[in-house]
Design a protein around this motif. Structure first.
Motif, PDB file in Angstrom:
ATOM      1  N   GLN A 137       0.822  -1.217   0.000  1.00 60.46           N
ATOM      2  CA  GLN A 137       0.000   0.000   0.000  1.00 60.46           C
ATOM      3  C   GLN A 137       0.855   1.267   0.000  1.00 60.46           C
ATOM      4  O   GLN A 137       0.595   2.202  -0.755  1.00 60.46           O
ATOM      5  CB  GLN A 137      -0.943   0.008   1.201  1.00 60.46           C
ATOM      6  CG  GLN A 137      -1.817   1.248   1.243  1.00 60.46           C
ATOM      7  CD  GLN A 137      -2.750   1.270   2.441  1.00 60.46           C
ATOM      8  OE1 GLN A 137      -2.695   0.421   3.315  1.00 60.46           O
ATOM      9  NE2 GLN A 137      -3.630   2.243   2.476  1.00 60.46           N
ATOM     10  N   ALA A 138       1.887   1.314   0.818  1.00 63.23           N
ATOM     11  CA  ALA A 138       2.735   2.516   0.896  1.00 63.23           C
ATOM     12  C   ALA A 138       3.460   2.763  -0.423  1.00 63.23           C
ATOM     13  O   ALA A 138       3.543   3.901  -0.897  1.00 63.23           O
ATOM     14  CB  ALA A 138       3.735   2.387   2.038  1.00 63.23           C
ATOM     15  N   ALA A 139       3.980   1.710  -1.040  1.00 63.41           N
ATOM     16  CA  ALA A 139       4.671   1.852  -2.326  1.00 63.41           C
ATOM     17  C   ALA A 139       3.692   2.306  -3.406  1.00 63.41           C
ATOM     18  O   ALA A 139       4.034   3.123  -4.269  1.00 63.41           O
ATOM     19  CB  ALA A 139       5.327   0.535  -2.729  1.00 63.41           C
ATOM     20  N   CYS A 140       2.478   1.807  -3.356  1.00 66.32           N
ATOM     21  CA  CYS A 140       1.437   2.186  -4.306  1.00 66.32           C
ATOM     22  C   CYS A 140       1.113   3.674  -4.189  1.00 66.32           C
ATOM     23  O   CYS A 140       1.054   4.394  -5.190  1.00 66.32           O
ATOM     24  CB  CYS A 140       0.197   1.335  -4.066  1.00 66.32           C
ATOM     25  SG  CYS A 140      -1.190   1.699  -5.147  1.00 66.32           S
ATOM     26  N   LEU A 141       0.930   4.138  -2.976  1.00 67.51           N
ATOM     27  CA  LEU A 141       0.636   5.551  -2.762  1.00 67.51           C
ATOM     28  C   LEU A 141       1.812   6.417  -3.201  1.00 67.51           C
ATOM     29  O   LEU A 141       1.625   7.438  -3.869  1.00 67.51           O
ATOM     30  CB  LEU A 141       0.299   5.819  -1.298  1.00 67.51           C
ATOM     31  CG  LEU A 141       0.087   7.285  -0.924  1.00 67.51           C
ATOM     32  CD1 LEU A 141      -0.999   7.933  -1.784  1.00 67.51           C
ATOM     33  CD2 LEU A 141      -0.240   7.408   0.548  1.00 67.51           C
ATOM     34  N   ALA A 142       3.017   6.007  -2.864  1.00 68.72           N
ATOM     35  CA  ALA A 142       4.200   6.768  -3.262  1.00 68.72           C
ATOM     36  C   ALA A 142       4.296   6.857  -4.781  1.00 68.72           C
ATOM     37  O   ALA A 142       4.598   7.916  -5.338  1.00 68.72           O
ATOM     38  CB  ALA A 142       5.455   6.120  -2.683  1.00 68.72           C
ATOM     39  N   TYR A 143       4.031   5.746  -5.453  1.00 59.32           N
ATOM     40  CA  TYR A 143       4.054   5.724  -6.916  1.00 59.32           C
ATOM     41  C   TYR A 143       2.998   6.672  -7.482  1.00 59.32           C
ATOM     42  O   TYR A 143       3.263   7.448  -8.403  1.00 59.32           O
ATOM     43  CB  TYR A 143       3.816   4.302  -7.415  1.00 59.32           C
ATOM     44  CG  TYR A 143       3.766   4.181  -8.911  1.00 59.32           C
ATOM     45  CD1 TYR A 143       4.945   4.042  -9.644  1.00 59.32           C
ATOM     46  CD2 TYR A 143       2.564   4.203  -9.594  1.00 59.32           C
ATOM     47  CE1 TYR A 143       4.913   3.931 -11.025  1.00 59.32           C
ATOM     48  CE2 TYR A 143       2.518   4.095 -10.973  1.00 59.32           C
ATOM     49  CZ  TYR A 143       3.696   3.957 -11.686  1.00 59.32           C
ATOM     50  OH  TYR A 143       3.658   3.853 -13.053  1.00 59.32           O
ATOM     51  N   ALA A 144       1.791   6.621  -6.927  1.00 59.63           N
ATOM     52  CA  ALA A 144       0.705   7.479  -7.410  1.00 59.63           C
ATOM     53  C   ALA A 144       1.055   8.951  -7.254  1.00 59.63           C
ATOM     54  O   ALA A 144       0.784   9.757  -8.148  1.00 59.63           O
ATOM     55  CB  ALA A 144      -0.589   7.158  -6.665  1.00 59.63           C
ATOM     56  N   LEU A 145       1.684   9.302  -6.145  1.00 60.77           N
ATOM     57  CA  LEU A 145       2.078  10.691  -5.924  1.00 60.77           C
ATOM     58  C   LEU A 145       3.227  11.089  -6.848  1.00 60.77           C
ATOM     59  O   LEU A 145       3.236  12.180  -7.411  1.00 60.77           O
ATOM     60  CB  LEU A 145       2.457  10.908  -4.462  1.00 60.77           C
ATOM     61  CG  LEU A 145       1.297  10.814  -3.470  1.00 60.77           C
ATOM     62  CD1 LEU A 145       1.815  10.807  -2.039  1.00 60.77           C
ATOM     63  CD2 LEU A 145       0.288  11.935  -3.686  1.00 60.77           C
ATOM     64  N   ALA A 146       4.191  10.194  -7.023  1.00 60.75           N
ATOM     65  CA  ALA A 146       5.355  10.487  -7.863  1.00 60.75           C
ATOM     66  C   ALA A 146       4.981  10.628  -9.333  1.00 60.75           C
ATOM     67  O   ALA A 146       5.599  11.400 -10.064  1.00 60.75           O
ATOM     68  CB  ALA A 146       6.411   9.396  -7.696  1.00 60.75           C
ATOM     69  N   THR A 147       3.965   9.878  -9.762  1.00 60.20           N
ATOM     70  CA  THR A 147       3.587   9.892 -11.176  1.00 60.20           C
ATOM     71  C   THR A 147       2.354  10.740 -11.453  1.00 60.20           C
ATOM     72  O   THR A 147       1.883  10.802 -12.584  1.00 60.20           O
ATOM     73  CB  THR A 147       3.349   8.460 -11.696  1.00 60.20           C
ATOM     74  OG1 THR A 147       2.308   7.841 -10.927  1.00 60.20           O
ATOM     75  CG2 THR A 147       4.630   7.626 -11.614  1.00 60.20           C
ATOM     76  N   GLY A 148       1.808  11.371 -10.421  1.00 59.77           N
ATOM     77  CA  GLY A 148       0.670  12.270 -10.610  1.00 59.77           C
ATOM     78  C   GLY A 148      -0.624  11.577 -11.018  1.00 59.77           C
ATOM     79  O   GLY A 148      -1.405  12.127 -11.788  1.00 59.77           O
ATOM     80  N   GLN A 149      -0.861  10.386 -10.487  1.00 60.75           N
ATOM     81  CA  GLN A 149      -2.098   9.661 -10.807  1.00 60.75           C
ATOM     82  C   GLN A 149      -3.296  10.474 -10.326  1.00 60.75           C
ATOM     83  O   GLN A 149      -3.433  10.724  -9.143  1.00 60.75           O
ATOM     84  CB  GLN A 149      -2.092   8.279 -10.163  1.00 60.75           C
ATOM     85  CG  GLN A 149      -0.985   7.389 -10.637  1.00 60.75           C
ATOM     86  CD  GLN A 149      -1.073   7.078 -12.114  1.00 60.75           C
ATOM     87  OE1 GLN A 149      -2.141   6.849 -12.662  1.00 60.75           O
ATOM     88  NE2 GLN A 149       0.067   7.088 -12.775  1.00 60.75           N
ATOM     89  N   SER A 150      -4.136  10.873 -11.248  1.00 59.62           N
ATOM     90  CA  SER A 150      -5.267  11.740 -10.892  1.00 59.62           C
ATOM     91  C   SER A 150      -6.615  11.031 -10.964  1.00 59.62           C
ATOM     92  O   SER A 150      -7.649  11.659 -10.756  1.00 59.62           O
ATOM     93  CB  SER A 150      -5.286  12.961 -11.817  1.00 59.62           C
ATOM     94  OG  SER A 150      -5.462  12.546 -13.162  1.00 59.62           O
ATOM     95  N   GLU A 151      -6.601   9.756 -11.252  1.00 57.69           N
ATOM     96  CA  GLU A 151      -7.837   8.974 -11.334  1.00 57.69           C
ATOM     97  C   GLU A 151      -7.696   7.710 -10.508  1.00 57.69           C
ATOM     98  O   GLU A 151      -6.606   7.180 -10.337  1.00 57.69           O
ATOM     99  CB  GLU A 151      -8.132   8.586 -12.794  1.00 57.69           C
ATOM    100  CG  GLU A 151      -8.321   9.759 -13.728  1.00 57.69           C
ATOM    101  CD  GLU A 151      -9.573  10.572 -13.433  1.00 57.69           C
ATOM    102  OE1 GLU A 151     -10.569   9.971 -12.992  1.00 57.69           O
ATOM    103  OE2 GLU A 151      -9.528  11.788 -13.618  1.00 57.69           O
TER     104      GLU A 151
END
Length: 87
Positions: free
Chosen positions: A51-65
Protein backbone atom coordinates in the motif's frame (compact mmCIF):
# COMPACT_ATOMS: atom_id res chain seq x y z
CA UNK A 1 10.30 11.46 -4.41
CA UNK A 2 10.93 10.92 -0.70
CA UNK A 3 8.01 9.97 1.54
CA UNK A 4 8.38 9.62 5.30
CA UNK A 5 10.86 7.28 6.99
CA UNK A 6 13.34 7.75 4.12
CA UNK A 7 11.23 5.86 1.58
CA UNK A 8 12.54 6.96 -1.82
CA UNK A 9 10.40 6.25 -4.88
CA UNK A 10 10.92 7.15 -8.49
CA UNK A 11 8.28 7.11 -11.20
CA UNK A 12 10.09 4.16 -12.80
CA UNK A 13 9.92 2.04 -9.61
CA UNK A 14 6.97 -0.24 -10.22
CA UNK A 15 8.32 -3.64 -9.09
CA UNK A 16 5.87 -3.62 -6.19
CA UNK A 17 2.96 -4.01 -8.63
CA UNK A 18 3.50 -7.76 -8.89
CA UNK A 19 2.64 -8.08 -5.18
CA UNK A 20 -0.38 -5.75 -5.20
CA UNK A 21 -3.71 -7.27 -4.13
CA UNK A 22 -5.56 -5.09 -6.61
CA UNK A 23 -4.04 -7.19 -9.41
CA UNK A 24 -6.31 -10.00 -8.15
CA UNK A 25 -9.39 -7.78 -7.86
CA UNK A 26 -11.93 -6.35 -10.29
CA UNK A 27 -10.24 -3.22 -11.72
CA UNK A 28 -13.60 -1.42 -11.84
CA UNK A 29 -13.55 -1.30 -8.02
CA UNK A 30 -10.51 0.99 -8.21
CA UNK A 31 -12.13 3.36 -10.69
CA UNK A 32 -15.57 3.96 -9.18
CA UNK A 33 -17.96 6.43 -10.72
CA UNK A 34 -18.37 9.67 -8.80
CA UNK A 35 -21.75 8.60 -7.42
CA UNK A 36 -20.35 5.33 -6.03
CA UNK A 37 -18.12 5.18 -2.96
CA UNK A 38 -14.66 3.64 -3.19
CA UNK A 39 -14.95 1.62 0.03
CA UNK A 40 -14.46 -1.77 -1.63
CA UNK A 41 -11.13 -0.66 -3.10
CA UNK A 42 -9.98 0.87 0.16
CA UNK A 43 -10.71 -2.37 2.02
CA UNK A 44 -8.45 -4.21 -0.43
CA UNK A 45 -5.75 -1.56 0.05
CA UNK A 46 -5.89 -1.90 3.84
CA UNK A 47 -4.91 -5.58 3.53
CA UNK A 48 -2.23 -4.99 0.89
CA UNK A 49 1.47 -5.32 1.77
CA UNK A 50 2.49 -2.76 -0.87
CA UNK A 51 0.00 0.00 0.00
CA UNK A 52 2.74 2.52 0.90
CA UNK A 53 4.67 1.85 -2.33
CA UNK A 54 1.44 2.19 -4.31
CA UNK A 55 0.64 5.55 -2.76
CA UNK A 56 4.20 6.77 -3.26
CA UNK A 57 4.05 5.72 -6.92
CA UNK A 58 0.71 7.48 -7.41
CA UNK A 59 2.08 10.69 -5.92
CA UNK A 60 5.36 10.49 -7.86
CA UNK A 61 3.59 9.89 -11.18
CA UNK A 62 0.67 12.27 -10.61
CA UNK A 63 -2.10 9.66 -10.81
CA UNK A 64 -5.27 11.74 -10.89
CA UNK A 65 -7.84 8.97 -11.33
CA UNK A 66 -8.84 5.92 -9.33
CA UNK A 67 -7.90 4.59 -5.91
CA UNK A 68 -4.15 4.24 -5.30
CA UNK A 69 -2.65 3.24 -1.95
CA UNK A 70 -6.05 3.52 -0.31
CA UNK A 71 -6.53 7.17 -1.32
CA UNK A 72 -8.97 8.95 -3.58
CA UNK A 73 -7.93 11.46 -6.25
CA UNK A 74 -9.05 14.31 -3.97
CA UNK A 75 -6.93 13.02 -1.08
CA UNK A 76 -3.86 12.78 -3.31
CA UNK A 77 -4.46 16.30 -4.60
CA UNK A 78 -4.51 17.57 -1.02
CA UNK A 79 -1.29 15.66 -0.26
CA UNK A 80 0.46 17.18 -3.28
CA UNK A 81 -0.78 20.66 -2.37
CA UNK A 82 0.35 20.25 1.25
CA UNK A 83 3.81 19.18 0.05
CA UNK A 84 4.07 22.27 -2.19
CA UNK A 85 2.95 24.58 0.63
CA UNK A 86 5.49 23.09 3.09
CA UNK A 87 8.51 23.42 0.78
Amino acid sequence: MVLGAGCVVSAADSGWMADALCAETDPDAFHPERANPDGAARRVCQRCDVQAACLAYALATGQSEGVWGGTSPAQRRRMRLAKVVHR
